[in-house]
Design an enzyme around this catalytic site. Structure first.
Site: not given
Length: 440
Positions: A125, A151-152, A267, A330
């Site tokens: 990115t 787009f993980l 991210c 998370k």
């Protein structure tokens, strides 16, 4: 096809293993010898569901190797760049040191390939404009550059690589080079394209913007519902009912509408900051000023939980034991980068509390990396004698806790559900004082 993947962190290692799973011969290259040795033995250096299985399977099959030597890239036709772009120290900007080093080190190993055009594929990115600059740098080698953003989602990275919801190619402006790049990358992703996964062909700038625009939208959605939680707490409304009601509008949708302690990880925070910084460099910083408030709302959620905890303990943390359920940012991950859970735990401990943390995946890493932190093996051990329990990462193991059994081990049955992941009625029925985020 023989493929190389430069950078064997979270993105690169998963991509390398998944490309081998698709049948390609893959070599992963990284400067970290310890990480390379671990991967080469078929063991994962991080927690990601399903990753170690495909890693070990393809290492054993001989389709996947790892090295610290760029010379081992010889013979590869396609080279993926999957190195990190962290936030630059003292700035909102993205640090492109690793991307630039990867391209500079790779360039001397590029040249004509007997099976067709040599392709360099950027997955990292990066700020918009980076691909065009790197393409000029690679032009003398004859290699074509395509930007193919990832787009993980952590916890779903294998699925998102093997069966993504879309594939984006950022192609060069020259029509012949663009066609060469498209055809070669189509060959790499042939099995994916056979699944009718949407493939979007764009220019470099659009492809670079897709990832940061998507992350900025998701961050905005999370901060929006957290802002609504602040209003709900001021009025007695219930943010979970509010989220459900507005989520039925298919223009809005229900995903990312759970109020809580905010987003973290490697991210979203750094991507929205880098996006703002790049907009400023381009002279359009006013277009993204709303992201400053998105970031500010996110930070306020951490302050809010600390204040809730202090209030629950009678105004002081001194001499109180607090059990923190969760360390990763998370569930289904051991990633503790910019973790709201760890930040809140640290703030509470700094104000005098005896804090014990437990996390199914991040716990062992936390013990190793921060030996000064008290880590328990499970929720019951962490909560033994606790005056307050904080649920800060919504692991399945925590969501399925028996409130009656947990009450038996605490000193005081008071729980703050920082993720609104539990059933308040069930916990209150078991004798707990339950406090959620934006809930009565």
């Amino acid at each position: 096809m023989k493929i190389s993947v430069i950078g064997c962190g979270y993105l690169g290692a998963v991509h390398a293993a998944c490309m081998a799973e698709l049948g390609h011969e893959v070599v992963g290259v990284d400067v970290d010898a310890q990480k390379v040795a671990l991967l080469a033995s078929g063991r994962a250096p991080f927690h990601e569901p399903g990753f170690e299985e495909i890693l070990s399977r393809n290492v054993e099959a001989g389709r996947l190797t790892f090295s610290t030597d760029f010379a081992d890239l010889a013979g590869a036709q396609v080279h993926f760049i999957g190195v990190g772009t962290p936030q630059l120290d003292g700035s909102y900007a993205a640090d492109l040191t690793y991307v630039d080093a990867a391209v500079t080190t790779l360039a001397p190993h590029l040249g004509e390939h007997p099976d067709g055009p040599t392709l360099v594929v950027g997955k990292s990115t990066v700020p918009v404009g980076t691909a065009a600059r790197l393409a000029e740098q690679l032009a003398p080698t004859g290699a074509t550059l395509v930007w193919n953003p990832e787009f993980l989602r952590e916890g779903f990275a294998v699925q998102d690589t093997i069966s993504p919801d879309r594939i984006v190619y950022g192609l060069p402006g020259d029509a012949d080079l663009a066609e060469r790049g498209r055809a070669t990358l189509d060959a790499v992703y042939a099995d994916l394209l056979a699944q009718d996964i949407p493939r979007l062909l764009t220019d470099y700038a659009t492809a670079e913007l897709v990832k940061v625009a998507a992350n900025s939208f998701l961050a905005t959605k999370i901060s929006f519902i957290n802002a609504m939680a602040e209003l709900c707490e001021a009025t007695g409304a219930d943010v979970t009912a509010l989220a459900e009601a507005i989520g039925h509008d298919d223009r809005i949708g229900k995903k990312f509408l759970r109020a809580g302690i905010g987003f973290g990880g490697g991210c979203l925070p750094k991507d929205i900051r880098a996006f703002m910084h790049r907009a400023g460099e381009l002279g359009v910083d006013q277009a993204l000023t709303f992201l400053r408030e998105v970031d500010s709302i996110n930070d306020r959620r951490r302050d809010h939980v600390v204040n809730l905890a202090r209030h629950a303990l009678g105004g002081t943390f001194e001499g109180k034991k607090v059990a923190v359920l969760g360390a990763a940012f998370k569930p289904d991950s051991d990633d503790m980068r910019n973790s709201p859970a760890l930040d809140i735990a640290a703030r509470i401990e700094s104000q005098g509390a005896d804090v014990v943390i437990t996390d199914p995946a991040a716990g062992p890493r936390l013990r190793e990396e921060r030996p000064y932190v008290t880590v328990a093996d499970d929720a019951h051990t962490a909560a033994a004698g606790a005056d307050l329990v904080l649920l800060l990462t919504e692991w399945k193991q925590f969501r399925e806790l028996d409130p009656a059994a947990l009450r038996e081990v605490v000193a005081r049955p008071y729980l703050i559900d920082g993720r609104n992941a539990l059933d308040p009625a069930a916990w209150r029925a078991a004798g707990w004082t339950y406090a959620g985020i934006g809930r009565p």
